[in-house]
Design a protein around this motif. Structure first.
Motif, PDB file in Angstrom:
ATOM      1  N   LEU A   1      45.208  18.603  64.846  1.00 59.00           N
ATOM      2  CA  LEU A   1      43.974  19.033  65.016  1.00 59.00           C
ATOM      3  C   LEU A   1      43.233  19.190  63.615  1.00 59.00           C
ATOM      4  CD1 LEU A   1      44.625  21.847  67.672  1.00 59.00           C
ATOM      5  CD2 LEU A   1      43.396  19.801  68.091  1.00 59.00           C
ATOM      6  N   ALA A   2      43.846  19.631  62.453  1.00 58.20           N
ATOM      7  CA  ALA A   2      43.271  19.730  61.147  1.00 58.20           C
ATOM      8  C   ALA A   2      42.675  18.472  60.675  1.00 58.20           C
ATOM      9  CB  ALA A   2      44.376  20.515  60.299  1.00 58.20           C
ATOM     10  N   LEU A   3      43.527  17.434  60.919  1.00 62.34           N
ATOM     11  CA  LEU A   3      42.672  16.262  60.200  1.00 62.34           C
ATOM     12  C   LEU A   3      41.570  15.669  60.374  1.00 62.34           C
ATOM     13  CD1 LEU A   3      46.267  14.345  59.754  1.00 62.34           C
ATOM     14  CD2 LEU A   3      45.043  15.419  58.027  1.00 62.34           C
TER      15      LEU A   3
ATOM     16  N   ALA B   1      37.146   8.232  61.209  1.00 60.78           N
ATOM     17  CA  ALA B   1      38.812   8.606  61.200  1.00 60.78           C
ATOM     18  C   ALA B   1      38.642   9.989  62.012  1.00 60.78           C
ATOM     19  CB  ALA B   1      39.143   9.034  59.955  1.00 60.78           C
ATOM     20  N   GLY B   2      37.412  10.559  62.055  1.00 66.30           N
ATOM     21  CA  GLY B   2      37.301  11.961  62.941  1.00 66.30           C
ATOM     22  C   GLY B   2      37.432  11.492  64.285  1.00 66.30           C
ATOM     23  N   VAL B   3      36.420  10.377  64.694  1.00 63.40           N
ATOM     24  CA  VAL B   3      36.317  10.078  66.210  1.00 63.40           C
ATOM     25  C   VAL B   3      37.706   9.793  66.623  1.00 63.40           C
ATOM     26  CG1 VAL B   3      35.263   8.523  67.694  1.00 63.40           C
ATOM     27  CG2 VAL B   3      33.729   9.756  66.229  1.00 63.40           C
ATOM     28  N   ILE B   4      38.356   8.747  65.711  1.00 62.88           N
ATOM     29  CA  ILE B   4      39.338   8.148  66.214  1.00 62.88           C
ATOM     30  C   ILE B   4      40.908   9.061  66.434  1.00 62.88           C
ATOM     31  CG2 ILE B   4      41.547   6.599  65.420  1.00 62.88           C
ATOM     32  CD1 ILE B   4      39.393   4.791  64.242  1.00 62.88           C
TER      33      ILE B   4
ATOM     34  N   LEU C   1      48.985   7.394  61.236  1.00 66.74           N
ATOM     35  CA  LEU C   1      48.326   6.168  60.719  1.00 66.74           C
ATOM     36  C   LEU C   1      46.981   6.471  60.457  1.00 66.74           C
ATOM     37  CD1 LEU C   1      49.988   3.235  62.679  1.00 66.74           C
ATOM     38  CD2 LEU C   1      50.358   4.017  59.903  1.00 66.74           C
ATOM     39  N   ASN C   2      46.292   7.113  61.458  1.00 71.73           N
ATOM     40  CA  ASN C   2      44.801   7.414  61.075  1.00 71.73           C
ATOM     41  C   ASN C   2      44.635   8.294  59.978  1.00 71.73           C
ATOM     42  OD1 ASN C   2      42.025   7.497  62.087  1.00 71.73           O
ATOM     43  ND2 ASN C   2      42.356   9.544  62.521  1.00 71.73           N
TER      44      ASN C   2
ATOM     45  N   TRP D   1      42.867   7.042  56.358  1.00 75.02           N
ATOM     46  CA  TRP D   1      41.681   7.742  55.771  1.00 75.02           C
ATOM     47  C   TRP D   1      41.868   8.365  54.251  1.00 75.02           C
ATOM     48  CZ3 TRP D   1      41.140  13.330  55.321  1.00 75.02           C
ATOM     49  CH2 TRP D   1      40.196  14.105  54.933  1.00 75.02           C
ATOM     50  N   LEU D   2      43.169   8.758  54.039  1.00 76.96           N
ATOM     51  CA  LEU D   2      43.230   9.159  52.824  1.00 76.96           C
ATOM     52  C   LEU D   2      43.460   7.997  51.623  1.00 76.96           C
ATOM     53  CD1 LEU D   2      46.411  11.465  52.880  1.00 76.96           C
ATOM     54  CD2 LEU D   2      44.180  12.209  52.206  1.00 76.96           C
ATOM     55  N   GLN D   3      43.922   6.905  52.072  1.00 76.88           N
ATOM     56  CA  GLN D   3      44.000   5.597  51.288  1.00 76.88           C
ATOM     57  C   GLN D   3      42.495   5.267  51.125  1.00 76.88           C
ATOM     58  OE1 GLN D   3      46.879   2.738  50.979  1.00 76.88           O
ATOM     59  NE2 GLN D   3      45.544   3.159  49.271  1.00 76.88           N
TER      60      GLN D   3
END
Length: 255
Positions: free
Chosen positions: A136-138, A165-168, A196-197, A201-203
């Motif tokens: 939930l936090a990501l 990334a948030g929608v996925i 993976l999502n 996103w971090l990458q």
């Protein structure tokens, strides 16, 4: 020297130390965001191969801790927590959800999931709820970061990546919730999509911030540079209007 002077001196030294170590923290955050996703994927894949009877579709990532080298998975969880914490300090926004996700990875490293076929315990419940908190936090961090940077054209790419990334993340969280509570055999696959999502996103965020910092450093003139030897322009500090505008439009904290 009285107590007040000692206190003021200590505050000054801490402030100076923070300024001197800030570039090191930025470099560490950039390095982890750029390199850790690949390390996590390679390390997890290696543990999956060498754990007998492990199925990527039905088994969760956390179940790798019960393999021959399960302690390596706990180390990966802890490094993931460090990466998110440094990323939060690097951005100085979306701090609460990123810190919550970082704490969640610390908890799942300390409190392992139940073994395959094992009974539900308090430790396994802490692990399960912590993993759900991370999921939930990501996405929350993605949307909050996109909102904070929405008016900054320099970060348009990062805003787009964060919204995507948030929608996925919400979509795969729904799939994971349904798989978990319906005891579906695809819970492992849903969990991998969530992780993976977050890693992608971090990458992408790490690449964006690294390139932005590189461009900013290249564009800045040397400290000894002077536009004119005989310039009589006033110092910026002597112009309160210019100083206020500079402070208002300052975006250096993102670099």
């Amino acid at each position: 020297m009285n107590i007040s002077n000692i206190r003021d001196r200590a505050k000054f030294e801490l402030k100076t130390l923070g300024k001197s170590t800030r570039p090191i923290g930025r470099q560490a955050a950039n390095a982890l965001c750029l390199g850790f996703p690949a390390v996590f994927l390679l390390g997890t894949t290696a543990l999956e191969i060498y754990q007998p009877g492990y199925n990527r579709l039905t088994s969760t990532i956390s179940e790798l801790v019960w393999g021959p080298a399960g302690w390596l998975e706990n180390i990966l969880f802890l490094v993931f927590a460090i990466t998110l914490a440094l990323f939060a300090l690097r951005l100085r926004t979306a701090f609460i959800p990123l810190a919550a996700a970082s704490l969640g990875f610390v908890l799942i490293a300390i409190f392992p999931t139940r073994a395959i076929g094992g009974e539900i315990t308090m430790i396994s419940l802490i692990h399960e709820y912590s993993a759900q908190g991370i999921a939930l936090a990501l996405p929350a961090a993605c949307f909050l970061l996109a909102k904070k940077l929405d008016n900054n054209e320099k970060h348009r790419f990062l805003v787009t990546c964060s919204i995507t990334a948030g929608v996925i993340g919400i979509a795969v969280n729904i799939c994971g919730f349904l798989a978990l509570h319906n005891e579906s055999a695809w819970v492992g696959a849903a969990e991998r999509l969530i992780v993976l999502n977050g890693l992608f996103w971090l990458q992408l965020a790490g690449i964006h911030l690294w390139l932005l910092q590189k461009d900013t450093t290249t564009a800045q003139p040397p400290k000894h540079y002077r536009s004119s030897r005989f310039s009589t322009a006033p110092c910026p500090a002597a112009n309160p209007v210019s100083t206020a505008a500079t402070v208002q439009n300052d975006t250096s904290r993102w670099y």
